[in-house]
Design a protein around this motif. Structure first.
Motif, PDB file in Angstrom:
ATOM      1  N   GLN A  67       0.797   8.844  -7.189  1.00  0.00           N
ATOM      2  CA  GLN A  67       1.485   7.712  -6.560  1.00  0.00           C
ATOM      3  C   GLN A  67       1.322   7.723  -5.040  1.00  0.00           C
ATOM      4  O   GLN A  67       1.421   6.675  -4.407  1.00  0.00           O
ATOM      5  N   GLY A  68       1.092   8.869  -4.442  1.00  0.00           N
ATOM      6  CA  GLY A  68       0.943   8.941  -2.997  1.00  0.00           C
ATOM      7  C   GLY A  68      -0.461   8.705  -2.502  1.00  0.00           C
ATOM      8  O   GLY A  68      -0.695   8.716  -1.295  1.00  0.00           O
ATOM      9  N   SER A  69      -1.422   8.500  -3.390  1.00  0.00           N
ATOM     10  CA  SER A  69      -2.819   8.318  -2.983  1.00  0.00           C
ATOM     11  C   SER A  69      -3.423   7.167  -3.762  1.00  0.00           C
ATOM     12  O   SER A  69      -3.828   7.332  -4.916  1.00  0.00           O
ATOM     13  N   SER A  70      -3.469   6.014  -3.147  1.00  0.00           N
ATOM     14  CA  SER A  70      -4.017   4.846  -3.836  1.00  0.00           C
ATOM     15  C   SER A  70      -5.514   4.976  -4.069  1.00  0.00           C
ATOM     16  O   SER A  70      -6.043   4.507  -5.082  1.00  0.00           O
ATOM     17  N   THR A  71      -6.223   5.630  -3.152  1.00  0.00           N
ATOM     18  CA  THR A  71      -7.666   5.793  -3.321  1.00  0.00           C
ATOM     19  C   THR A  71      -7.985   6.667  -4.527  1.00  0.00           C
ATOM     20  O   THR A  71      -8.892   6.364  -5.309  1.00  0.00           O
ATOM     21  N   ALA A  72      -7.219   7.761  -4.699  1.00  0.00           N
ATOM     22  CA  ALA A  72      -7.440   8.637  -5.855  1.00  0.00           C
ATOM     23  C   ALA A  72      -7.178   7.891  -7.155  1.00  0.00           C
ATOM     24  O   ALA A  72      -7.928   8.036  -8.129  1.00  0.00           O
ATOM     25  N   GLN A  73      -6.129   7.081  -7.178  1.00  0.00           N
ATOM     26  CA  GLN A  73      -5.848   6.297  -8.383  1.00  0.00           C
ATOM     27  C   GLN A  73      -6.965   5.303  -8.671  1.00  0.00           C
ATOM     28  O   GLN A  73      -7.383   5.142  -9.823  1.00  0.00           O
ATOM     29  N   ALA A  74      -7.447   4.626  -7.639  1.00  0.00           N
ATOM     30  CA  ALA A  74      -8.491   3.617  -7.842  1.00  0.00           C
ATOM     31  C   ALA A  74      -9.769   4.242  -8.379  1.00  0.00           C
ATOM     32  O   ALA A  74     -10.378   3.740  -9.332  1.00  0.00           O
ATOM     33  N   LEU A  79      -9.232  -2.959  -8.524  1.00  0.00           N
ATOM     34  CA  LEU A  79      -8.287  -2.009  -7.938  1.00  0.00           C
ATOM     35  C   LEU A  79      -8.946  -1.209  -6.813  1.00  0.00           C
ATOM     36  O   LEU A  79      -8.317  -0.922  -5.782  1.00  0.00           O
ATOM     37  N   LEU A  80     -10.203  -0.835  -7.008  1.00  0.00           N
ATOM     38  CA  LEU A  80     -10.911  -0.104  -5.959  1.00  0.00           C
ATOM     39  C   LEU A  80     -11.050  -0.956  -4.703  1.00  0.00           C
ATOM     40  O   LEU A  80     -10.923  -0.459  -3.580  1.00  0.00           O
ATOM     41  N   ILE A  81     -11.274  -2.254  -4.890  1.00  0.00           N
ATOM     42  CA  ILE A  81     -11.358  -3.159  -3.733  1.00  0.00           C
ATOM     43  C   ILE A  81      -9.995  -3.271  -3.053  1.00  0.00           C
ATOM     44  O   ILE A  81      -9.883  -3.232  -1.824  1.00  0.00           O
ATOM     45  N   PHE A  82      -8.926  -3.385  -3.845  1.00  0.00           N
ATOM     46  CA  PHE A  82      -7.590  -3.511  -3.276  1.00  0.00           C
ATOM     47  C   PHE A  82      -7.157  -2.265  -2.505  1.00  0.00           C
ATOM     48  O   PHE A  82      -6.284  -2.346  -1.641  1.00  0.00           O
ATOM     49  N   SER A  83      -7.738  -1.120  -2.816  1.00  0.00           N
ATOM     50  CA  SER A  83      -7.355   0.113  -2.122  1.00  0.00           C
ATOM     51  C   SER A  83      -7.897   0.177  -0.706  1.00  0.00           C
ATOM     52  O   SER A  83      -7.636   1.157   0.010  1.00  0.00           O
ATOM     53  N   ARG A  98       0.848  -1.181   0.000  1.00  0.00           N
ATOM     54  CA  ARG A  98       0.000   0.000   0.000  1.00  0.00           C
ATOM     55  C   ARG A  98       0.884   1.231   0.000  1.00  0.00           C
ATOM     56  O   ARG A  98       2.093   1.140   0.177  1.00  0.00           O
ATOM     57  N   ALA A  99       0.287   2.388  -0.203  1.00  0.00           N
ATOM     58  CA  ALA A  99       1.054   3.621  -0.312  1.00  0.00           C
ATOM     59  C   ALA A  99       1.371   4.180   1.066  1.00  0.00           C
ATOM     60  O   ALA A  99       1.178   3.536   2.090  1.00  0.00           O
ATOM     61  N   LEU A 100       1.845   5.416   1.087  1.00  0.00           N
ATOM     62  CA  LEU A 100       2.292   6.034   2.326  1.00  0.00           C
ATOM     63  C   LEU A 100       1.188   6.093   3.362  1.00  0.00           C
ATOM     64  O   LEU A 100       1.457   6.017   4.554  1.00  0.00           O
ATOM     65  N   ALA A 101      -0.049   6.195   2.911  1.00  0.00           N
ATOM     66  CA  ALA A 101      -1.151   6.293   3.870  1.00  0.00           C
ATOM     67  C   ALA A 101      -1.227   5.073   4.766  1.00  0.00           C
ATOM     68  O   ALA A 101      -1.713   5.133   5.886  1.00  0.00           O
ATOM     69  N   GLY A 102      -0.706   3.933   4.280  1.00  0.00           N
ATOM     70  CA  GLY A 102      -0.749   2.722   5.071  1.00  0.00           C
ATOM     71  C   GLY A 102       0.453   2.532   5.951  1.00  0.00           C
ATOM     72  O   GLY A 102       0.522   1.579   6.709  1.00  0.00           O
ATOM     73  N   ALA A 103       1.435   3.409   5.886  1.00  0.00           N
ATOM     74  CA  ALA A 103       2.630   3.259   6.700  1.00  0.00           C
ATOM     75  C   ALA A 103       2.306   3.595   8.146  1.00  0.00           C
ATOM     76  O   ALA A 103       1.550   4.503   8.443  1.00  0.00           O
ATOM     77  N   PRO A 104       2.889   2.869   9.087  1.00  0.00           N
ATOM     78  CA  PRO A 104       2.615   3.138  10.489  1.00  0.00           C
ATOM     79  C   PRO A 104       3.158   4.481  10.926  1.00  0.00           C
ATOM     80  O   PRO A 104       4.150   4.966  10.412  1.00  0.00           O
ATOM     81  N   LYS A 105       2.482   5.059  11.929  1.00  0.00           N
ATOM     82  CA  LYS A 105       2.882   6.390  12.403  1.00  0.00           C
ATOM     83  C   LYS A 105       4.276   6.356  13.003  1.00  0.00           C
ATOM     84  O   LYS A 105       5.036   7.326  12.909  1.00  0.00           O
ATOM     85  N   ALA A 106       4.636   5.242  13.628  1.00  0.00           N
ATOM     86  CA  ALA A 106       5.961   5.159  14.235  1.00  0.00           C
ATOM     87  C   ALA A 106       7.054   5.300  13.192  1.00  0.00           C
ATOM     88  O   ALA A 106       8.124   5.841  13.468  1.00  0.00           O
TER      89      ALA A 106
END
Length: 745
Positions: free
Chosen positions: A502-509, A552-556, A278-286
């Protein structure tokens, strides 16, 4: 011979796929350890684990950083395709894991062999060692023994070494696509324009489907392993091909032009690479909080990668996703990806020019040595430069999706100032070239409509315009000559979503879903291709692309569905596209092969409803071509007699020339008001019905066994008619052969 060669290639590739897979030792491998909890107190910069069931031994090579002090227990869960198959708890003190009982804070290097009991090995199903691109994950929670509180969570993706990303598959697909495109050119050179048009249309649609598969892999959306590997098989269609010595040249060029290349592959022995799902949005806050510390630990090239990707992770490991994921899986440094695609596109153009020039020379040599008939490939030999221009335009159209994505993506990366300049040059040049060519086609069609009430007349009757601009409209019906504009718009918008989001998988989907839905609706409603079978072929491709966009929308993860859904949908996407691609390949291969076994391949295809075949003329097949060309020129309304290339197709004029403004003037679109009396009669004007320049009482092709050539009806005198007077108007149901299908009847 062509079909036997293809069978040999397929056989060799199949053996190369099967034999290594059968001989490979079964194993389970993991190469990265990812955090799955915020404020995780245990991370790893290097993580390599290999389990071989033949000796029930697991080899571990780990460099971890821990902030945990005290006794812990490992809560382990193993899942496959989102379904948990094993769940157990391990006390490191009971199994004798040195350095983990008790766990101490600091950097923990671990490198040892761990025996696996028969009871644990029996819980692993046999399919886990054989199914390609296994989607399995091991997740471990570190819980304090005294409190039971979870202080860390790590997970590792597991692979069995089997994959559908195979070199042999890529070679076979590329060879088939190339042979089909070459076959269409050869068939067209032999004079079978109808068959060549169908084969070329099928080849272009097939290649477009390959590129759409590659685009799925270039998105930053969560893709299951089998989907990542499947889309990797088609990245060659985007110019993403790894050649070692070329990569060294690209790295040198980037350094020489002020860039900083990444060194991701040079640091794999000390740093793990997480192929993120997943993209940066899925990266952990730590991971975000530890970025500064990570930048100090990583090599300079790896830090540059993090800055370009805006991906932040802790303890030395880093993430690749989307376009960078494709580059990493192809063995290409992400900073070399743009130059790789650009170079292979340029090489394709150069090799094509050389091949066409060499073929021209071979044809002339064969005719001179009488190895070949003098009329074979006659049109190509006489106008090979025009044909070459048309081929280069077609290559520009084929390579446009590739270069649009890479050039736009380069604007976000800025690998070096020189590469940005190249990106600007190619994206502006290719977009301008294709738009200019599309505008030429539209103006030619409009002139044909104004003069003959049929766009097909000039589009297909003038061989120079057909050879140069035909790549934009020959696959469509004549009335849909404009459809190249929606195709180019579709390609450019889709490329923008891939490159800039590339930084927003939802927008791409969501963007892909809307784009593919519009393409499917437009293709189904307009049905712009040249006949029913070609429309069905392309609409089916649009339908599969739309289904892929839904996946792709489901995978996002926009629906927050369970992981099991993603695993199942990934398998469905793979099997659906694999079956569909196989069907397309078989259809195109069979269609192309049958053409070579027919004496007249054009008879295999029905003539199009736009009657284009009646407007196409072959200089080598029609008798009396000089007189017939003059008649055709008169019917087209050329003022200065017959001009082979038409005024709309003058290569010496630029986009901004005054002649273009003159030609777009409505006064130039009218037919001449005066004509030779013998050809048109005494009272010819735009207000009178058009007359045929052919005398209806004189047959064009006498049926006697030893015919005498009839006097040319284009001699400009009344005396040429046997009756001594001009011919009368033809009835509407008795149109001249030169008028039939041209919009007069």
């Amino acid at each position: 011979m062509w079909f036997s060669t293809l069978k040999s290639v397929l056989l060799v590739s199949w053996l190369s796929v099967v034999l290594p897979a059968a001989a490979a030792e079964p194993m389970l491998v993991s190469n990265s350890l990812n955090t799955c909890q915020e404020d995780s107190m245990f991370t790893a910069s290097l993580f390599k684990v290999v389990y071989t069931p033949n000796n029930n031994t697991a080899f571990l090579n780990i460099v971890a950083t821990s902030s945990v002090e005290g006794s812990v227990k490992f809560d382990i869960a193993i899942s496959a395709y989102g379904y948990t198959i094993i769940q157990t708890t391990i006390d490191p003190c009971e199994v004798g894991l040195a350095g983990l009982c008790p766990m101490t804070a600091g950097k923990i290097p671990l490198k040892f062999n761990l025996p696996v009991t028969d009871a644990a090995a029996s819980q692993i199903p046999g399919i886990a060692y054989t199914f390609p691109d296994l989607d399995a994950t091991v997740r471990v929670f570190l819980n304090m023994t005294d409190t039971g509180k979870s202080v860390a969570c790590v997970e590792a993706d597991i692979s069995n070494g089997k994959t559908v990303d195979l070199i042999a598959v890529k070679w076979v697909l590329a060879i088939i696509a190339g042979l089909i495109l070459c076959s269409s050119a050869i068939i067209n050179g032999l004079g079978h324009s109808n068959a060549a048009a169908h084969i070329a249309s099928g080849a272009l649609s097939l290649f477009g489907f390959f590129q759409s598969q590659a685009m799925l892999g270039l998105t930053s959306i969560h893709l299951p392993p089998v989907v990542q590997s499947w889309t990797q098989d088609f990245q060659w269609s985007m110019g993403i091909i790894n050649v070692d010595f070329m990569q060294d040249i690209f790295t040198w060029y980037q350094r020489a032009t002020g860039g900083t290349p990444t060194t991701i592959f040079d640091s794999l022995t000390t740093v793990s690479v997480q192929v993120e799902k997943r993209a940066l949005a899925g990266a952990p806050k730590a991971a975000v909080d530890l970025y500064r510390r990570t930048a100090q630990i990583l090599p300079r090239g790896a830090t540059a990668l993090l800055k370009r990707a805006n991906v932040m992770t802790g303890s030395g490991s880093y993430i690749v996703y989307g376009i960078q994921r494709v580059a990493f899986k192809a063995g290409i440094e992400s900073t070399n990806l743009f130059m790789t695609g650009l170079t292979f596109f340029c090489l394709l153009v150069v090799f094509t020019i050389g091949a066409v020039a060499a073929f021209k020379g071979l044809c002339e040599l064969a005719v001179k040595q009488k190895w070949m008939k003098g009329d074979t490939f006659l049109e190509f030999r006489n106008g090979w430069l025009t044909v070459l221009k048309g081929i280069l335009f077609r290559l520009t159209l084929i390579g446009y999706p590739q270069m649009a994505i890479l050039c736009l993506w380069e604007f976000t990366q800025v690998d070096s100032p020189a590469e940005v300049v190249l990106a600007v040059f190619f994206i502006v040049g290719m977009t301008g070239t294709l738009c200019w060519a599309a505008s030429k086609v539209i103006r030619i069609a409009r002139r044909s409509v104004a003069m003959h009430r049929n766009p097909a007349y000039i589009l297909f009757s003038d061989p120079q315009a057909l050879n140069k601009w035909g790549f934009l409209y020959i696959q469509f019906r004549a009335s849909a000559y404009y459809f190249i504009i929606p195709v180019l718009t579709y390609t450019l918008i889709k490329s923008m979503f891939i490159a800039f989001a590339q930084g927003s998988s939802t927008a791409q989907a969501i963007g892909f879903l809307l784009i593919e839905a519009g393409a499917l609706i437009g293709a189904s409603v307009l049905r712009p291709w040249m006949d029913k079978s070609t429309n069905s072929f392309n609409i089916a491709i649009c339908a599969v692309n739309f289904v892929n966009a839904i996946f792709l929308l489901i995978f996002s993860d926009v629906f927050n569905q369970p992981a099991l859904v993603n695993g199942v949908i990934g398998l469905i996407l793979f099997f659906l596209n694999a079956i569909f691609a196989t069907v397309l390949l078989i259809m195109v291969i069979v269609s192309t092969t049958m053409v070579f076994y027919r004496k007249n391949p054009d008879t295999r295809y029905q003539f199009m409803a736009d009657d284009r075949a009646s407007f196409m003329k072959s200089q080598s097949q029609l008798p009396g071509t000089t007189e017939l060309d003059a008649l055709a020129a008169t019917a087209r309304g050329d003022k200065a007699g017959y001009k082979h290339g038409l005024d709309l197709d003058d290569d010496n004029e630029s986009i901004s020339s005054a002649s273009l403004r003159r030609r777009t003037d409505t006064s130039t679109l009218s037919m001449p008001t005066a004509a030779p009396v013998g050809a048109y009669g005494r009272n010819n004007s735009l207000n009178n019905p058009p007359r045929s320049p052919v005398d209806p009482s004189t047959p064009l092709f006498p049926a006697t066994s030893n015919p005498q050539r009839a006097p040319s009806p284009y001699n400009g005198s009344v005396a040429s008619h046997p009756s001594g007077s001009p011919p009368s108007y033809r009835a509407q149901n008795n149109a001249s052969p030169w008028q039939r299908g041209a919009g007069y009847d």
